[in-house]
Write a protein that holds these residues in place. Structure first.
Motif, PDB file in Angstrom:
ATOM      1  N   ILE A 126       0.860  -1.185   0.000  1.00 48.21           N
ATOM      2  CA  ILE A 126       0.000   0.000   0.000  1.00 48.21           C
ATOM      3  C   ILE A 126       0.893   1.230   0.000  1.00 48.21           C
ATOM      4  CG2 ILE A 126      -1.877   1.186   1.195  1.00 48.21           C
ATOM      5  CD1 ILE A 126      -2.495  -1.537   2.529  1.00 48.21           C
ATOM      6  N   TYR A 127       0.677   2.117  -0.997  1.00 46.40           N
ATOM      7  CA  TYR A 127       1.486   3.323  -1.158  1.00 46.40           C
ATOM      8  C   TYR A 127       0.607   4.559  -0.963  1.00 46.40           C
ATOM      9  CZ  TYR A 127       4.643   0.065  -3.572  1.00 46.40           C
ATOM     10  OH  TYR A 127       5.466  -0.994  -3.904  1.00 46.40           O
ATOM     11  N   ASP A 128       1.128   5.505  -0.215  1.00 48.13           N
ATOM     12  CA  ASP A 128       0.459   6.801  -0.059  1.00 48.13           C
ATOM     13  C   ASP A 128       1.073   7.743  -1.080  1.00 48.13           C
ATOM     14  OD1 ASP A 128      -0.945   8.992   0.705  1.00 48.13           O
ATOM     15  OD2 ASP A 128      -0.408   8.896   2.829  1.00 48.13           O
ATOM     16  N   ILE A 129       0.625   7.658  -2.322  1.00 47.13           N
ATOM     17  CA  ILE A 129       1.269   8.376  -3.427  1.00 47.13           C
ATOM     18  C   ILE A 129       0.976   9.866  -3.412  1.00 47.13           C
ATOM     19  CG2 ILE A 129       1.326   6.332  -4.897  1.00 47.13           C
ATOM     20  CD1 ILE A 129      -1.198   7.340  -6.265  1.00 47.13           C
ATOM     21  N   PHE A 130      -0.028  10.314  -2.669  1.00 47.94           N
ATOM     22  CA  PHE A 130      -0.359  11.731  -2.634  1.00 47.94           C
ATOM     23  C   PHE A 130       0.285  12.444  -1.443  1.00 47.94           C
ATOM     24  CE2 PHE A 130      -3.856   9.722  -4.948  1.00 47.94           C
ATOM     25  CZ  PHE A 130      -3.851  10.483  -6.118  1.00 47.94           C
ATOM     26  N   LYS A 131       1.132  11.748  -0.711  1.00 51.92           N
ATOM     27  CA  LYS A 131       1.816  12.333   0.437  1.00 51.92           C
ATOM     28  C   LYS A 131       3.301  12.479   0.122  1.00 51.92           C
ATOM     29  CE  LYS A 131       2.184  11.787   5.464  1.00 51.92           C
ATOM     30  NZ  LYS A 131       1.836  10.923   6.616  1.00 51.92           N
ATOM     31  N   PRO A 132       3.937  13.561   0.536  1.00 54.11           N
ATOM     32  CA  PRO A 132       5.376  13.722   0.272  1.00 54.11           C
ATOM     33  C   PRO A 132       6.187  12.563   0.847  1.00 54.11           C
ATOM     34  CG  PRO A 132       4.429  15.789   1.023  1.00 54.11           C
ATOM     35  CD  PRO A 132       3.360  14.745   1.192  1.00 54.11           C
ATOM     36  N   GLY A 133       7.122  12.079   0.044  1.00 51.03           N
ATOM     37  CA  GLY A 133       7.927  10.936   0.447  1.00 51.03           C
ATOM     38  C   GLY A 133       7.334   9.605   0.059  1.00 51.03           C
ATOM     39  N   ASN A 134       6.061   9.594  -0.303  1.00 52.36           N
ATOM     40  CA  ASN A 134       5.374   8.376  -0.755  1.00 52.36           C
ATOM     41  C   ASN A 134       5.624   7.189   0.180  1.00 52.36           C
ATOM     42  OD1 ASN A 134       4.682   9.855  -3.153  1.00 52.36           O
ATOM     43  ND2 ASN A 134       6.745   9.403  -3.915  1.00 52.36           N
ATOM     44  N   PRO A 135       5.257   7.287   1.446  1.00 49.90           N
ATOM     45  CA  PRO A 135       5.475   6.147   2.356  1.00 49.90           C
ATOM     46  C   PRO A 135       4.643   4.957   1.923  1.00 49.90           C
ATOM     47  CG  PRO A 135       4.061   7.788   3.378  1.00 49.90           C
ATOM     48  CD  PRO A 135       4.546   8.402   2.104  1.00 49.90           C
ATOM     49  N   SER A 136       5.129   3.771   2.242  1.00 52.77           N
ATOM     50  CA  SER A 136       4.435   2.541   1.852  1.00 52.77           C
ATOM     51  C   SER A 136       4.470   1.555   3.014  1.00 52.77           C
ATOM     52  CB  SER A 136       5.075   1.919   0.610  1.00 52.77           C
ATOM     53  OG  SER A 136       6.405   1.537   0.883  1.00 52.77           O
ATOM     54  N   ARG A 137       3.627   0.542   2.918  1.00 49.89           N
ATOM     55  CA  ARG A 137       3.556  -0.503   3.934  1.00 49.89           C
ATOM     56  C   ARG A 137       3.088  -1.789   3.270  1.00 49.89           C
ATOM     57  NH1 ARG A 137       0.504   1.009   9.336  1.00 49.89           N
ATOM     58  NH2 ARG A 137       2.195   2.557   9.214  1.00 49.89           N
ATOM     59  N   SER A 138       3.590  -2.906   3.774  1.00 48.68           N
ATOM     60  CA  SER A 138       3.217  -4.229   3.255  1.00 48.68           C
ATOM     61  C   SER A 138       2.420  -4.977   4.315  1.00 48.68           C
ATOM     62  CB  SER A 138       4.456  -5.042   2.870  1.00 48.68           C
ATOM     63  OG  SER A 138       5.183  -4.379   1.846  1.00 48.68           O
ATOM     64  N   VAL A 139       1.347  -5.610   3.888  1.00 52.14           N
ATOM     65  CA  VAL A 139       0.506  -6.407   4.776  1.00 52.14           C
ATOM     66  C   VAL A 139       0.246  -7.755   4.113  1.00 52.14           C
ATOM     67  CG1 VAL A 139      -0.601  -4.415   5.861  1.00 52.14           C
ATOM     68  CG2 VAL A 139      -1.594  -5.402   3.796  1.00 52.14           C
ATOM     69  N   VAL A 140      -0.051  -8.753   4.938  1.00 51.79           N
ATOM     70  CA  VAL A 140      -0.385 -10.099   4.442  1.00 51.79           C
ATOM     71  C   VAL A 140      -1.638 -10.579   5.167  1.00 51.79           C
ATOM     72  CG1 VAL A 140       1.985 -10.701   3.823  1.00 51.79           C
ATOM     73  CG2 VAL A 140       1.158 -11.168   6.132  1.00 51.79           C
ATOM     74  N   PRO A 141      -2.465 -11.381   4.513  1.00 51.67           N
ATOM     75  CA  PRO A 141      -3.647 -11.933   5.187  1.00 51.67           C
ATOM     76  C   PRO A 141      -3.253 -12.862   6.324  1.00 51.67           C
ATOM     77  CG  PRO A 141      -3.830 -12.113   2.795  1.00 51.67           C
ATOM     78  CD  PRO A 141      -2.412 -11.730   3.090  1.00 51.67           C
ATOM     79  N   SER A 142      -4.144 -12.991   7.290  1.00 51.36           N
ATOM     80  CA  SER A 142      -3.886 -13.851   8.445  1.00 51.36           C
ATOM     81  C   SER A 142      -4.279 -15.294   8.192  1.00 51.36           C
ATOM     82  CB  SER A 142      -4.651 -13.329   9.664  1.00 51.36           C
ATOM     83  OG  SER A 142      -6.048 -13.286   9.395  1.00 51.36           O
ATOM     84  N   GLU A 143      -4.971 -15.574   7.087  1.00 48.15           N
ATOM     85  CA  GLU A 143      -5.369 -16.936   6.744  1.00 48.15           C
ATOM     86  C   GLU A 143      -4.955 -17.233   5.311  1.00 48.15           C
ATOM     87  OE1 GLU A 143      -9.448 -17.688   7.507  1.00 48.15           O
ATOM     88  OE2 GLU A 143      -9.416 -16.849   9.530  1.00 48.15           O
ATOM     89  N   HIS A 144      -4.984 -18.518   4.986  1.00 46.61           N
ATOM     90  CA  HIS A 144      -4.538 -18.952   3.657  1.00 46.61           C
ATOM     91  C   HIS A 144      -5.570 -18.551   2.598  1.00 46.61           C
ATOM     92  CE1 HIS A 144      -2.773 -21.181   0.442  1.00 46.61           C
ATOM     93  NE2 HIS A 144      -3.816 -21.999   0.339  1.00 46.61           N
ATOM     94  N   VAL A 145      -5.179 -17.670   1.676  1.00 48.98           N
ATOM     95  CA  VAL A 145      -6.018 -17.235   0.564  1.00 48.98           C
ATOM     96  C   VAL A 145      -5.167 -17.191  -0.691  1.00 48.98           C
ATOM     97  CG1 VAL A 145      -7.698 -15.934   1.930  1.00 48.98           C
ATOM     98  CG2 VAL A 145      -5.592 -14.818   1.176  1.00 48.98           C
ATOM     99  N   GLY A 146      -5.830 -17.088  -1.843  1.00 54.52           N
ATOM    100  CA  GLY A 146      -5.135 -17.058  -3.115  1.00 54.52           C
ATOM    101  C   GLY A 146      -4.670 -15.674  -3.495  1.00 54.52           C
ATOM    102  N   ALA A 147      -4.243 -15.543  -4.746  1.00 56.76           N
ATOM    103  CA  ALA A 147      -3.759 -14.262  -5.258  1.00 56.76           C
ATOM    104  C   ALA A 147      -4.882 -13.231  -5.281  1.00 56.76           C
ATOM    105  CB  ALA A 147      -3.179 -14.452  -6.655  1.00 56.76           C
ATOM    106  N   VAL A 148      -4.516 -11.968  -5.194  1.00 55.40           N
ATOM    107  CA  VAL A 148      -5.494 -10.879  -5.174  1.00 55.40           C
ATOM    108  C   VAL A 148      -6.044 -10.670  -6.573  1.00 55.40           C
ATOM    109  CG1 VAL A 148      -5.879  -8.456  -4.629  1.00 55.40           C
ATOM    110  CG2 VAL A 148      -4.298  -9.810  -3.247  1.00 55.40           C
ATOM    111  N   THR A 149      -7.369 -10.567  -6.669  1.00 50.53           N
ATOM    112  CA  THR A 149      -8.027 -10.336  -7.952  1.00 50.53           C
ATOM    113  C   THR A 149      -8.790  -9.016  -8.009  1.00 50.53           C
ATOM    114  OG1 THR A 149      -9.956 -11.587  -7.176  1.00 50.53           O
ATOM    115  CG2 THR A 149      -8.249 -12.804  -8.392  1.00 50.53           C
ATOM    116  N   GLY A 150      -9.148  -8.433  -6.875  1.00 46.07           N
ATOM    117  CA  GLY A 150      -9.891  -7.177  -6.867  1.00 46.07           C
ATOM    118  C   GLY A 150     -10.072  -6.667  -5.456  1.00 46.07           C
TER     119      GLY A 150
END
Length: 369
Positions: free
Chosen positions: A313-337
């Motif tokens: 997840i990127y905050d592209i409208f904020k100076p420096g464009n901070p980002s963060r990575s998250v993962v689901p807590s349960e087993h799921v497939g690839a993201v589709t939407g």
């Protein structure tokens, strides 16, 4: 006597045969079979035992199956042309209290479908007040603003006015518009400060990395930006009064208006560059942040061998464009939407392969889940 040649031997005499005499065992009478008058047939064989009954004098009777006290099956009288009655459903078996408790607990965790409508959506502004009947090819892009709908497929762009007809009012070919068969990969309506211009100016991103602005009212190109991206432009988004374009290499261009508050322009606006992971399989702007996922980027769940997708997840409208990575807590497939519901603005619903949906709360101080 017959004459025989001299010197030939005489044949041996034939053996004597006695007349056949029957042996005493053969002449003895056959033993008499025991009497069966006292022999009873078991009741489960269904044959009535009677001393006077014999196969030659009487017919063996067979016991009827089931109970003779059961009522006859119901009959139905249906006249010609009448509808068939509703089928009789068998009664459901009774379950124990434990099973019913588990079932009620499972049902209580499901959404409330009592007010769900399965009817197709109807457009009140449609010329016939019915569902539009427009065929959309596979791998086509669709953008809708008000009553204007634009469908792009390969090098062809069709413009519809749903308040008038389901037939395209304009069918445009990129070769006629731009002199070459540019393939359209993404598009989105551009924001405008003037109400009269809203919902008519459309940005087209091509495989060649060019950007074109199309006026849906006239079918004319009003702006161009050749080689805006070095790679095919896969995504074009609108957020507020800004436009965001993303190519397959992960290059993001943010087109925002100047301090004067004027509209953005392909020819005059200088975009700001942001880098994200290349070859994103999922990209979406939600609540002012850019959510991305790459199919090949996964991570193991703690303590297991199961893999889950990584969502950046990127905050592209904020100076420096901070980002963060998250993962689901349960087993799921690839993201589709992904999307959010206006009635629950603090939740983001992410769809995965195999039909799974993960929910993320963004009611935090920094807006990250």
């Amino acid at each position: 006597p017959s004459s025989r040649p001299s010197g030939s031997p005489l044949p041996p005499p034939l053996p004597l045969r006695r007349a056949g005499v029957a042996s005493e065992d053969a002449l003895a009478p056959s033993p008499r079979l025991p009497s069966r008058s006292n022999f009873s047939i078991p009741p489960h064989l269904g044959i009535i035992d009677s001393p006077s009954a014999s196969p030659t004098s009487a017919t063996l009777e067979r016991k009827a199956l089931g109970s003779a006290r059961l009522p006859p099956p119901p009959t139905r009288t249906i006249a010609l042309g009448d509808k068939l009655p509703a089928p009789r459903r068998p009664s459901t078996p009774d379950f124990s209290d434990e099973d019913s408790g588990e079932e009620e607990e499972g049902l209580s965790s499901l959404p409330d479908f009592s007010r769900t409508s399965r009817r197709p959506p109807m457009l009140s502004f449609h010329y016939a007040n019915v569902e539009p009947n427009i065929h959309v090819h596979q791998h086509s892009m669709v953008s809708v603003a008000g009553t204007t709908a634009v469908i792009a497929h390969s090098t062809q762009v069709k413009i519809y006015d749903l308040a008038v007809s389901d037939i395209a009012i304009k069918s445009l070919e990129m070769k006629v518009l731009m002199g070459k068969d540019y393939k359209v990969l993404s598009m989105e309506f551009r924001p405008s400060a003037s109400r009269s211009e809203r919902g008519y100016l459309l940005w087209l991103g091509t495989k060649e990395g060019h950007l074109f602005e199309l006026d849906a009212r006239t079918g004319m190109v009003t702006g161009t930006k050749y080689s805006a991206h070095p790679h095919p432009i896969l995504h074009t988004f609108r957020y507020g009064r800004s436009m965001v374009t993303i190519d397959e290499s992960g290059k993001v261009l943010i087109w925002s208006p100047d301090e004067g508050g004027g509209d953005i322009s392909l020819a005059q606006t200088t975009p700001r560059i942001v880098r994200v992971a290349d070859n994103p399989s999922f990209v979406k702007i939600i609540a002012g942040k850019l959510w991305t996922a790459v199919r090949s980027e996964t991570q193991h769940l703690p303590g297991t061998s199961l893999k889950v997708p990584v969502i950046r997840i990127y905050d592209i409208f904020k100076p420096g464009n901070p980002s963060r990575s998250v993962v689901p807590s349960e087993h799921v497939g690839a993201v589709t939407g992904a999307t959010f519901v206006s009635g629950f603005p603090g939740l983001v619903y992410v769809g995965h392969e195999a039909g799974s949906v993960s929910m993320w709360s963004v009611n935090t101080e920094d807006g990250y889940p």
